[in-house]
Enzyme design. Structure first.
Site, PDB file in Angstrom:
ATOM      1  N   SER A 111      33.111  22.989  52.912  1.00 46.14           N
ATOM      2  CA  SER A 111      34.535  23.056  52.568  1.00 46.14           C
ATOM      3  C   SER A 111      35.399  22.840  53.812  1.00 46.14           C
ATOM      4  O   SER A 111      35.036  23.268  54.909  1.00 46.14           O
ATOM      5  CB  SER A 111      34.830  24.438  51.980  1.00 46.14           C
ATOM      6  OG  SER A 111      36.214  24.682  51.944  1.00 46.14           O
ATOM      7  N   TYR A 134      40.496  18.768  52.084  1.00 43.06           N
ATOM      8  CA  TYR A 134      41.873  19.045  51.689  1.00 43.06           C
ATOM      9  C   TYR A 134      42.732  18.416  52.772  1.00 43.06           C
ATOM     10  O   TYR A 134      42.318  18.387  53.940  1.00 43.06           O
ATOM     11  CB  TYR A 134      42.164  20.550  51.683  1.00 43.06           C
ATOM     12  CG  TYR A 134      41.565  21.338  50.553  1.00 43.06           C
ATOM     13  CD1 TYR A 134      41.741  20.965  49.232  1.00 43.06           C
ATOM     14  CD2 TYR A 134      40.865  22.513  50.826  1.00 43.06           C
ATOM     15  CE1 TYR A 134      41.218  21.721  48.205  1.00 43.06           C
ATOM     16  CE2 TYR A 134      40.336  23.272  49.801  1.00 43.06           C
ATOM     17  CZ  TYR A 134      40.509  22.882  48.494  1.00 43.06           C
ATOM     18  OH  TYR A 134      39.991  23.638  47.482  1.00 43.06           O
ATOM     19  N   THR A 160      38.935  16.795  46.723  1.00 39.82           N
ATOM     20  CA  THR A 160      39.276  17.729  45.639  1.00 39.82           C
ATOM     21  C   THR A 160      40.694  17.440  45.167  1.00 39.82           C
ATOM     22  O   THR A 160      41.618  17.415  45.981  1.00 39.82           O
ATOM     23  CB  THR A 160      39.160  19.185  46.142  1.00 39.82           C
ATOM     24  OG1 THR A 160      37.862  19.373  46.698  1.00 39.82           O
ATOM     25  CG2 THR A 160      39.375  20.176  45.019  1.00 39.82           C
ATOM     26  N   LYS A 257      36.388  15.338  43.047  1.00 30.31           N
ATOM     27  CA  LYS A 257      36.052  16.635  42.426  1.00 30.31           C
ATOM     28  C   LYS A 257      37.300  17.259  41.810  1.00 30.31           C
ATOM     29  O   LYS A 257      38.329  17.358  42.477  1.00 30.31           O
ATOM     30  CB  LYS A 257      35.467  17.565  43.490  1.00 30.31           C
ATOM     31  CG  LYS A 257      35.215  18.979  43.014  1.00 30.31           C
ATOM     32  CD  LYS A 257      34.437  19.761  44.066  1.00 30.31           C
ATOM     33  CE  LYS A 257      34.388  21.238  43.765  1.00 30.31           C
ATOM     34  NZ  LYS A 257      35.659  21.927  44.046  1.00 30.31           N
ATOM     35  N   HIS A 281      37.187  23.995  39.444  1.00 27.70           N
ATOM     36  CA  HIS A 281      37.261  24.801  40.660  1.00 27.70           C
ATOM     37  C   HIS A 281      36.733  26.220  40.378  1.00 27.70           C
ATOM     38  O   HIS A 281      37.254  27.213  40.883  1.00 27.70           O
ATOM     39  CB  HIS A 281      38.716  24.839  41.135  1.00 27.70           C
ATOM     40  CG  HIS A 281      38.889  24.878  42.630  1.00 27.70           C
ATOM     41  ND1 HIS A 281      39.568  23.925  43.330  1.00 27.70           N
ATOM     42  CD2 HIS A 281      38.509  25.780  43.558  1.00 27.70           C
ATOM     43  CE1 HIS A 281      39.605  24.236  44.611  1.00 27.70           C
ATOM     44  NE2 HIS A 281      38.950  25.358  44.779  1.00 27.70           N
TER      45      HIS A 281
HETATM   46  C1  GLV Z   1      39.215  27.346  47.855  1.00 28.27           C
HETATM   47  O1  GLV Z   1      39.147  26.178  47.585  1.00 28.27           O
HETATM   48  C2  GLV Z   1      39.111  28.426  46.919  1.00 28.27           C
HETATM   49  O2  GLV Z   1      38.880  28.179  45.734  1.00 28.27           O
HETATM   50  O3  GLV Z   1      39.264  29.577  47.331  1.00 28.27           O
END
Ligand code: GLV
Length: 391
Positions: A111, A134, A160, A257, A281
């Protein structure tokens, strides 16, 4: 105290152990979802609503679990999903999880909201790794990270698309996460006992440097701070047009995603995505969207074999993985399932989570009368009748 890892027989056992070891705000960060957590629960329940239709009395040699995703061979149809803040769950958590994924023969996804440097994470795994992006900090910051990820050897980029604003995680508010991030002792004080109550977590956390920053989001004044994530996400919405400049920097495959509908899946294919992840998510963003497994058939039909379709959300058992493959997913991503293991016991906990899922898949396939992943198909499952109606 040494943990007897074999006493964890399900992902739910690892979840309970994680709950015992972690302070409440950290456990709830993993375990919780957005708003009323309707989608969080729905993701899991929807798998339970699918029934298997086995073929019995057939030869079933040990099934092969190997597959390929984006042309990369993996030993089992499970990829570790990007999970933010893993370094809060266990010291150097992202490196630990990556090393276990590599040893198990699969892909680790890192991530953007990671506490470890992406270079260190890639070095920690003998296997392939994907980088999840991100646009925190804007285009130049993201471009610099993409260059680093390429140089470090990440083989695919996950973009994402469902995070125009951070989801409303009510558990975080109740646990005082906002106050804790103010660094004002008066505001923080009422929420500190939650951490003191868990010395088995607190001591290693402090030895690992305490509250993490985000070393892969390097702003003008240094790595992004924990307190700034919400604002940064809001200022950095990803749109389809970003794909163009991202592709100029990132020459490798791009995985989109956060796809919920056949329309977005077609759009992703048209925009040049190399794979998509059907994902809400983990129920952490927009609440009350359909469970991912329920929308998978619509999306698989829309993609029509042009690119790999992956899925995450609600996978807690190997049987869930088999159901997703029967409905057309190439492989699944697991987030919470391994994060509970990481938080409960570090590397052996992640390994245990993967072993449980892998053994479940092999057993389920034998009981279904299947010897290879390629055989998993619609006739092996029955989905509720109302799923077939237009979504
Ligand atoms: C980050 O992407 C989360 O879902 O905390």
């Amino acid at each position: 105290m040494a943990v007897n890892i074999s006493r964890f027989v399900s992902v739910e056992d690892l979840r309970r152990a994680a709950k015992r070891r972690l302070p409440r705000p950290v456990f709830d960060y993993i375990d919780g979802g957005a708003e009323g957590e309707v989608t969080l629960r729905g993701n899991v329940r929807a798998f339970e609503e699918i029934a298997f239709r086995p073929r019995c009395a057939v030869e079933t040699p040990p099934p092969h679990l190997q597959t390929t995703v984006l042309g990369t061979p993996i030993a089992l149809p499970i990829i570790l999903a990007p999970v933010g803040s893993s370094r809060m769950f266990w010291p150097r958590g992202e490196e630990v999880a990556a090393s276990v994924a590599g040893a198990a023969g699969t892909i680790y996804s890192l991530s953007t909201l990671s506490g470890c440097r992406l270079e260190d994470v890639k070095k920690a795994t003998p296997g392939p790794a994907w980088y999840q992006l991100y646009l925190c900090g804007g285009r130049d910051v993201a471009a610099a990270t993409l260059q680093r990820a390429r140089d470090a050897g990440f083989s695919a980029l996950i973009l994402t698309i469902d995070t125009a604003v951070a989801g409303m995680r009510e558990r975080d508010l109740r646990n005082g996460v906002k106050e804790l991030l103010t660094r004002r002792p008066g505001a923080m004080l009422p929420y500190i006992p939650q951490f003191l109550a868990k010395p088995g977590w607190l001591v290693p956390f402090l030895r690992d440097g305490g509250l993490m920053k985000f070393p892969n989001v390097v702003l003008a004044d240094g790595p992004m701070l924990y307190a700034d994530v919400g604002a940064m996400l809001e200022q950095s919405t990803v749109t389809w047009s970003d794909l163009r400049w991202i592709r100029e920097i990132w020459k490798g495959p791009v995985v989109i995603k956060g796809v919920h509908t056949g329309d977005d899946a077609r759009r992703a294919v048209d925009e040049g995505a190399n794979a998509i992840v059907v994902s809400n998510h983990g129920g952490r963003q927009l609440d009350s969207v359909h469970p991912t497994i329920r929308v998978l058939p619509e999306i698989v039909a829309a993609v029509d074999g042009r690119i790999d379709v992956l899925l995450d959300g609600g996978v807690r058992r190997g049987g869930d993985v088999v159901k997703a493959l029967c409905l057309g997913a190439r492989a699944v991503l697991v987030g919470r399932a391994y994060a509970y293991g990481l938080a409960a016991a570090g590397a052996p906990g992640v390994r245990r989570a993967l072993d449980i899922l892998q053994a479940d898949i092999a057993r389920t396939m034998k009981l279904l009368g299947c010897t290879s992943l390629a055989e998993l198909d619609r006739p092996y499952v029955s989905v509720p009748a109302d799923w077939r109606a237009h979504p």
